[in-house]
Design an enzyme around this catalytic site. Structure first.
Site, PDB file in Angstrom:
ATOM      1  N   LYS A  51      52.495  68.964   2.241  1.00  5.81           N
ATOM      2  CA  LYS A  51      52.099  67.981   1.237  1.00  5.81           C
ATOM      3  C   LYS A  51      50.702  67.437   1.529  1.00  5.81           C
ATOM      4  O   LYS A  51      49.909  67.198   0.608  1.00  5.81           O
ATOM      5  CB  LYS A  51      53.131  66.860   1.192  1.00  5.81           C
ATOM      6  CG  LYS A  51      54.481  67.329   0.631  1.00  5.81           C
ATOM      7  CD  LYS A  51      55.614  66.375   0.937  1.00  5.81           C
ATOM      8  CE  LYS A  51      56.941  66.944   0.440  1.00  5.81           C
ATOM      9  NZ  LYS A  51      58.109  66.137   0.852  1.00  5.81           N
ATOM     10  N   GLN A  95      59.558  60.763   4.253  1.00  7.16           N
ATOM     11  CA  GLN A  95      60.189  62.073   4.362  1.00  7.16           C
ATOM     12  C   GLN A  95      61.653  61.935   4.786  1.00  7.16           C
ATOM     13  O   GLN A  95      61.972  61.199   5.709  1.00  7.16           O
ATOM     14  CB  GLN A  95      59.433  62.938   5.389  1.00  7.16           C
ATOM     15  CG  GLN A  95      59.977  64.344   5.526  1.00  7.16           C
ATOM     16  CD  GLN A  95      59.832  65.160   4.249  1.00  7.16           C
ATOM     17  OE1 GLN A  95      58.816  65.080   3.557  1.00  7.16           O
ATOM     18  NE2 GLN A  95      60.845  65.956   3.932  1.00  7.16           N
ATOM     19  N   ASP A 118      57.592  59.136  -4.893  1.00  6.50           N
ATOM     20  CA  ASP A 118      58.639  60.130  -4.689  1.00  6.50           C
ATOM     21  C   ASP A 118      59.916  59.758  -5.439  1.00  6.50           C
ATOM     22  O   ASP A 118      60.883  60.517  -5.456  1.00  6.50           O
ATOM     23  CB  ASP A 118      58.934  60.282  -3.192  1.00  6.50           C
ATOM     24  CG  ASP A 118      59.639  61.587  -2.853  1.00  6.50           C
ATOM     25  OD1 ASP A 118      59.474  62.566  -3.600  1.00  6.50           O
ATOM     26  OD2 ASP A 118      60.355  61.633  -1.833  1.00  6.50           O
TER      27      ASP A 118
END
Length: 275
Positions: A51, A95, A118
């Site tokens: 990413k 994450q 996200d």
């Protein structure tokens, strides 16, 4: 039967990433995505690095926060709160999965909605369910974008989602319901899974169980989206009966990252009032 349409996430993601780069370059500052990794899981570290590379490739800046594996929920919440208050950061990615001692929901909910690019917080899920402004969970948003791009008709479609995770199955069900699809969510306790999957116009496999969906479980002519990793949740022979199908890899995965970058630029544009 003719060959199915390949729902290429790689091709569409490249288009979206190029558009994100153009939008980012038009801003008075460089959009910044903060990535937060707890622990030393090699797979998670690899995803974060990928990413970060995509950010650099398409004109975004990334800032990485790496916390030790014994980090507590309170310590992680402090780190996320600090990033939420930092005016130099427009997007935050935590994450997952997280170490077992972490309260994942408390951690995700420490990310402000405006920076939750996200789409993992409770506020983001509520916004998706209620059709309100907010960043959508990236993988579901990528799937919807992919289906739209290839002309899949969502309104009135019988959609079956296999998997009910908080970051994929559940928010995807909300998004598709908002698009007037009739959605069934199946899971590990579903009786007679094949009875549900075999009637779907659009079948989305998101259980994380390689080979779970076999050819006989798919209605001939259905659109099949495999959100699994390599190997996917759907057997390769499914291409023999589907009218359209995502490849693994090269289907859903690239779309997830593309949506992350796009929503980071969205968040940056909101700062300067261009959205």
């Amino acid at each position: 039967m003719s060959s199915p349409t390949t729902l290429s996430g790689t091709e569409l993601a490249a288009e979206l990433n190029t558009a994100s780069a153009v939008r980012a370059a038009a801003l008075p500052f460089t959009p910044t995505l903060a990535t937060v990794l707890v622990g030393d899981d090699p797979g998670s570290a690899k995803y974060v690095q990928m990413k970060q590379r995509r950010c650099a490739q398409y004109g975004l800046r990334s800032r990485h926060i790496h916390l030790p594996p014994d980090t507590t929920t309170a310590e992680l919440v402090v780190a996320l709160t600090d990033l939420g208050r930092d005016p130099e950061v427009q997007g935050i990615l935590l994450q997952h999965p997280l170490p077992p001692q972490i309260d994942e929901r408390a951690a995700f909910d420490a990310i402000p909605l405006r920076k939750d690019v996200d789409g993992t917080s409770s506020a983001a899920f509520a916004a998706a369910a209620l059709g309100q402004p907010g960043h959508r969970s990236c993988t579901p948003a990528g799937i919807v974008r992919l289906l739209d791009h290839y002309g899949a008709e969502l309104a009135g479609a019988d959609v079956v989602i296999v998997g009910r995770s908080a970051i994929l199955g559940k928010p995807l069900a909300a998004m598709l319901t908002a698009r007037d699809a009739t959605v069934t969510v199946c899971h590990s306790r579903t009786a007679s899974l094949a009875a549900h999957t075999s009637r779907a116009d659009i079948l989305i496999a998101a259980a994380g169980r390689p080979g779970l969906i076999t050819t006989d479980m798919i209605r001939p002519g259905a659109v099949v989206v495999d959100a699994g990793f390599t190997p996917g949740d759907v057997v390769p022979d499914a291409a023999e009966v589907a009218s359209a199908i995502t490849p693994v890899p090269g289907g859903v995965g690239p779309m997830t990252v593309a949506m992350l970058l796009s929503q980071t630029v969205d968040a940056a544009e909101a700062v300067v009032g261009t959205r």
